[in-house]
Every structure is written in structure tokens, then in C-alpha cells.
Design a protein around this motif. Structure first.
Motif: not given
Length: 53
Positions: A29-49
Motif C-alpha cells: 500500500m502506498t502512502q497516498k492510499k494510506i492517507c486516503n483510506s485512513a483520512g489522514l494527511t501525508k505528513p501525519t502518516v509519514n510521522n507515524v511510520i
């Protein structure tokens, strides 16, 4: 009394759970798909990962 959640304190644990739930059962799963599925921003997903050891 509130327990100390370590580096996931301050609500970040919720974002981690959103990301993990989104990834559950997925082979890739790409970061963009994670953002869309979880409803989170890209910086938030990046910080979590980045915060996961």
C-alpha cells in the motif's frame, strides 16, 4: 490518572492505530492510499511510520 504512553502520547497512538488498521491484510500500500483510506494527511502518516521502531 492518565498513563504515560511514551513516545505515542498526546493522541499519536490514535493515528498509529488508524494506519495499522488500514494496512491490515494488505500486501502493499502506498502512502497516498494510506492517507486516503485512513483520512489522514501525508505528513501525519509519514510521522507515524517514522516513529515505529
Amino acid at each position: 490518572m492518565r498513563k504515560n504512553c511514551g513516545k505515542y502520547g498526546g493522541g499519536q497512538i490514535h493515528y498509529l492505530l488508524f494506519v495499522l488498521y488500514t494496512l491490515d491484510g494488505q500486501k502493499t500500500m502506498t502512502q497516498k492510499k494510506i492517507c486516503n483510506s485512513a483520512g489522514l494527511t501525508k505528513p501525519t502518516v509519514n510521522n507515524v511510520i517514522r516513529s515505529v521502531p
